[in-house]
Scaffold this motif. Structure first.
Motif, PDB file in Angstrom:
ATOM      1  N   THR A 141       0.863  -1.179   0.000  1.00  0.00           N
ATOM      2  CA  THR A 141       0.000   0.000   0.000  1.00  0.00           C
ATOM      3  C   THR A 141       0.897   1.225   0.000  1.00  0.00           C
ATOM      4  O   THR A 141       1.825   1.317   0.797  1.00  0.00           O
ATOM      5  N   ALA A 142       0.627   2.164  -0.896  1.00  0.00           N
ATOM      6  CA  ALA A 142       1.473   3.363  -0.979  1.00  0.00           C
ATOM      7  C   ALA A 142       0.610   4.580  -1.310  1.00  0.00           C
ATOM      8  O   ALA A 142      -0.190   4.541  -2.244  1.00  0.00           O
ATOM      9  N   ASN A 143       0.762   5.621  -0.510  1.00  0.00           N
ATOM     10  CA  ASN A 143       0.092   6.885  -0.859  1.00  0.00           C
ATOM     11  C   ASN A 143       1.107   7.928  -1.336  1.00  0.00           C
ATOM     12  O   ASN A 143       0.774   9.088  -1.496  1.00  0.00           O
ATOM     13  N   SER A 144       2.345   7.485  -1.571  1.00  0.00           N
ATOM     14  CA  SER A 144       3.370   8.412  -2.073  1.00  0.00           C
ATOM     15  C   SER A 144       3.293   8.530  -3.594  1.00  0.00           C
ATOM     16  O   SER A 144       4.125   9.208  -4.195  1.00  0.00           O
ATOM     17  N   CYS A 155       7.248   6.035  -3.730  1.00  0.00           N
ATOM     18  CA  CYS A 155       8.439   5.889  -2.889  1.00  0.00           C
ATOM     19  C   CYS A 155       8.252   4.669  -1.994  1.00  0.00           C
ATOM     20  O   CYS A 155       7.160   4.453  -1.465  1.00  0.00           O
ATOM     21  N   VAL A 156       9.321   3.916  -1.829  1.00  0.00           N
ATOM     22  CA  VAL A 156       9.240   2.755  -0.939  1.00  0.00           C
ATOM     23  C   VAL A 156      10.276   2.914   0.172  1.00  0.00           C
ATOM     24  O   VAL A 156      11.441   3.265  -0.086  1.00  0.00           O
ATOM     25  N   ALA A 157       9.839   2.684   1.398  1.00  0.00           N
ATOM     26  CA  ALA A 157      10.705   2.899   2.565  1.00  0.00           C
ATOM     27  C   ALA A 157      11.785   1.816   2.627  1.00  0.00           C
ATOM     28  O   ALA A 157      11.537   0.663   2.267  1.00  0.00           O
ATOM     29  N   GLY A 206       9.583  -4.734   3.308  1.00  0.00           N
ATOM     30  CA  GLY A 206      10.005  -6.062   2.871  1.00  0.00           C
ATOM     31  C   GLY A 206      10.170  -6.126   1.358  1.00  0.00           C
ATOM     32  O   GLY A 206      10.934  -6.946   0.847  1.00  0.00           O
ATOM     33  N   SER A 207       9.466  -5.272   0.632  1.00  0.00           N
ATOM     34  CA  SER A 207       9.514  -5.304  -0.832  1.00  0.00           C
ATOM     35  C   SER A 207      10.599  -4.380  -1.403  1.00  0.00           C
ATOM     36  O   SER A 207      10.719  -4.247  -2.617  1.00  0.00           O
ATOM     37  N   SER A 228      -0.853  -3.266   3.539  1.00  0.00           N
ATOM     38  CA  SER A 228      -0.024  -2.413   4.399  1.00  0.00           C
ATOM     39  C   SER A 228       0.576  -3.218   5.549  1.00  0.00           C
ATOM     40  O   SER A 228       1.220  -2.659   6.418  1.00  0.00           O
ATOM     41  N   ARG A 269       2.906  -6.725   6.707  1.00  0.00           N
ATOM     42  CA  ARG A 269       3.820  -7.755   6.204  1.00  0.00           C
ATOM     43  C   ARG A 269       3.122  -9.096   6.274  1.00  0.00           C
ATOM     44  O   ARG A 269       2.459  -9.400   7.251  1.00  0.00           O
ATOM     45  N   LYS A 324       0.533 -11.904   0.519  1.00  0.00           N
ATOM     46  CA  LYS A 324      -0.527 -10.891   0.580  1.00  0.00           C
ATOM     47  C   LYS A 324      -1.595 -11.139  -0.478  1.00  0.00           C
ATOM     48  O   LYS A 324      -2.676 -10.572  -0.403  1.00  0.00           O
TER      49      LYS A 324
HETATM   50  C1  LIG Z   1      -2.333   4.584   3.530  1.00  0.00           C
HETATM   51  C2  LIG Z   1      -0.937   4.033   3.571  1.00  0.00           C
HETATM   52  C3  LIG Z   1       0.017   4.545   2.728  1.00  0.00           C
HETATM   53  C4  LIG Z   1       1.322   4.040   2.728  1.00  0.00           C
HETATM   54  N1  LIG Z   1       2.217   4.562   1.864  1.00  0.00           N
HETATM   55  C5  LIG Z   1       3.472   4.042   1.813  1.00  0.00           C
HETATM   56  C6  LIG Z   1       4.409   4.513   0.844  1.00  0.00           C
HETATM   57  O1  LIG Z   1       4.119   5.377   0.045  1.00  0.00           O
HETATM   58  N2  LIG Z   1       5.642   3.945   0.854  1.00  0.00           N
HETATM   59  C7  LIG Z   1       5.989   2.960   1.728  1.00  0.00           C
HETATM   60  O2  LIG Z   1       7.133   2.480   1.687  1.00  0.00           O
HETATM   61  N3  LIG Z   1       5.117   2.505   2.656  1.00  0.00           N
HETATM   62  C8  LIG Z   1       3.862   3.003   2.696  1.00  0.00           C
HETATM   63  N4  LIG Z   1       2.956   2.526   3.588  1.00  0.00           N
HETATM   64  C9  LIG Z   1       3.371   1.444   4.505  1.00  0.00           C
HETATM   65  C10 LIG Z   1       3.455   0.110   3.768  1.00  0.00           C
HETATM   66  O3  LIG Z   1       2.238  -0.207   3.116  1.00  0.00           O
HETATM   67  C11 LIG Z   1       3.790  -0.991   4.791  1.00  0.00           C
HETATM   68  O4  LIG Z   1       5.028  -0.687   5.387  1.00  0.00           O
HETATM   69  C12 LIG Z   1       3.854  -2.356   4.180  1.00  0.00           C
HETATM   70  O5  LIG Z   1       4.052  -3.322   5.207  1.00  0.00           O
HETATM   71  C13 LIG Z   1       4.970  -2.518   3.214  1.00  0.00           C
HETATM   72  O6  LIG Z   1       4.884  -3.839   2.716  1.00  0.00           O
HETATM   73  P1  LIG Z   1       6.154  -4.759   2.637  1.00  0.00           P
HETATM   74  O7  LIG Z   1       6.831  -4.695   3.973  1.00  0.00           O
HETATM   75  O8  LIG Z   1       5.611  -6.115   2.290  1.00  0.00           O
HETATM   76  O9  LIG Z   1       6.993  -4.172   1.546  1.00  0.00           O
HETATM   77  C14 LIG Z   1       1.664   2.995   3.609  1.00  0.00           C
HETATM   78  C15 LIG Z   1       0.696   2.475   4.473  1.00  0.00           C
HETATM   79  C16 LIG Z   1      -0.606   2.988   4.449  1.00  0.00           C
HETATM   80  C17 LIG Z   1      -1.644   2.399   5.365  1.00  0.00           C
END
Ligand SMILES: Cc1cc2nc3c(=O)[nH]c(=O)nc-3n(C[C@H](O)[C@H](O)[C@H](O)COP(=O)(O)O)c2cc1C
Length: 319
Positions: free
Chosen positions: A43-46, A60-62, A66-67, A94, A96, A100
């Motif tokens: 899930t990403a709102n970036s 953007c991914v943090a 995990g991905s 959103s 882990r 999924k």
């Molecule tokens: C509304 C919402 C928006 C999010 N946007 C982002 C984002 O833009 N980038 C990001 O890295 N994580 C974002 N997250 C958090 C990731 O969805 C969350 O860390 C998720 O576990 C990542 O999946 P992964 O660990 O399997 O990669 C968001 C979560 C929510 C609820």
């Protein structure tokens, strides 16, 4: 040019997050497939559009996701723009989880990335550029395929999901009629509080648009707020009517068990003494925490019923 020493920020990170949270966004699930055929998605709102010619978008991914590694090397991805009735997918992606995508019916982009049917739109992209910036990877995609469904989108702001459907239809839900508030206690007795924009502390509240009162929803809501893996059955703690906005509040109490991760900002577990001190300016919350702490010590919880000004605590077995 002499490189400037970075200035330390003049604000706390929780305040930064709070400010960013006021920016209303849509919600996407970005998906891809790796070289072993495994599906990935978050899930990403970036998500942001970047250019029309050529057609470019980014997300953007943090670095802790995990991905992250997969998105650091995948050649293509899909941006699924969620519709207002795909809240369950926003939650699912959103967290882990080893799979999924389990049980989901999927379509595919021409590059093979999963497409979630029912989204407002999806964009099939090939990676155009990647940049490591701060604690995130910025992935810019060139859009090769687009499909829209006409479904209204899901929104997100200040930690809450919003449905844009009622506003669009002028439907009756513009004035909420009930909200759910939480008294969530960690194993060590700390209580979950929410930092308000004014700087005060309040009890966490579930987004009104999502509220349902069945056990699954209550447990899920408490888990989302607390970041805990396990929630003891939530029990009603207070029902009160706030005449200032005509909304009835149902306050539930529950215990968040096991490893409590860092709850999403602006929430924080604080010990009950600090909780009492920090909420002195908020009579309603302060009196609820005072009653909670004393009833917890006596191991006999009641249910408050009334308005914010006047009411009584009902005890099981008393009339
Ligand atoms: C509304 C919402 C928006 C999010 N946007 C982002 C984002 O833009 N980038 C990001 O890295 N994580 C974002 N997250 C958090 C990731 O969805 C969350 O860390 C998720 O576990 C990542 O999946 P992964 O660990 O399997 O990669 C968001 C979560 C929510 C609820």
């Amino acid at each position: 040019m002499v490189p400037q020493k970075p200035q330390p920020p003049s604000f706390e990170s929780v305040v930064f997050r709070e400010a960013l949270g006021t920016f209303l966004t849509g919600v996407t699930v970005v998906t891809t497939i790796d070289e072993t055929g495994r599906h990935w998605g978050l899930t990403a709102n970036s998500f942001t559009s970047v250019s029309l010619e050529p057609p470019l978008v980014l997300f953007c991914v943090a670095s802790h996701a995990g991905s992250y590694d997969t998105f650091s090397r995948c050649p293509s991805f899909v941006v699924n723009i969620l519709s207002y009735d795909q809240l369950d997918l926003a939650h699912r992606f959103s967290r882990r989880s080893p799979d999924k995508f389990e049980g989901l019916h999927l379509d595919r982009s021409s590059a093979g990335s999963p497409v979630l049917p029912g989204s407002s739109a999806w964009l099939g992209c090939t990676v155009y550029q990647r940049l490591v910036v701060g604690d995130h990877l910025v992935v810019i995609g060139r859009v090769l395929e687009v499909e829209t469904s006409g479904s209204l989108p899901l929104g997100y702001s200040k930690g809450n999901f919003l449905s844009l459907a009622p506003e669009r239809q002028g439907a009756a839900r513009s004035a909420p009629t009930g909200r759910v508030q939480w008294m969530i206690e960690a194993d060590n007795g700390d209580l979950l509080l929410a930092l308000e924009p004014s700087g005060g502390w309040a009890l966490p509240t579930s987004p009104e648009a999502e509220v349902r009162l069945d056990d699954d929803w209550l447990v899920g809501a408490a888990r989302r707020l607390s970041g805990a893996d396990e929630i003891d059955a939530p029990a009603l703690f207070a029902v009160y009517d706030d005449s200032s906005d005509g909304v009835v509040t149902l306050a539930y109490r529950c215990r968040a068990r096991g490893a409590v991760g860092l709850p999403p900002a602006p929430l924080r577990f604080v010990d009950s003494r600090t909780a009492l001190n920090e909420t002195r300016g908020n009579d309603v919350v302060h009196s609820m925490i005072t009653r909670f702490v004393s009833e917890r010590d006596e191991e006999a919880f009641g249910i408050y019923s009334g308005t914010v000004e006047r009411g009584r605590v009902l005890r099981l077995g008393s009339s």
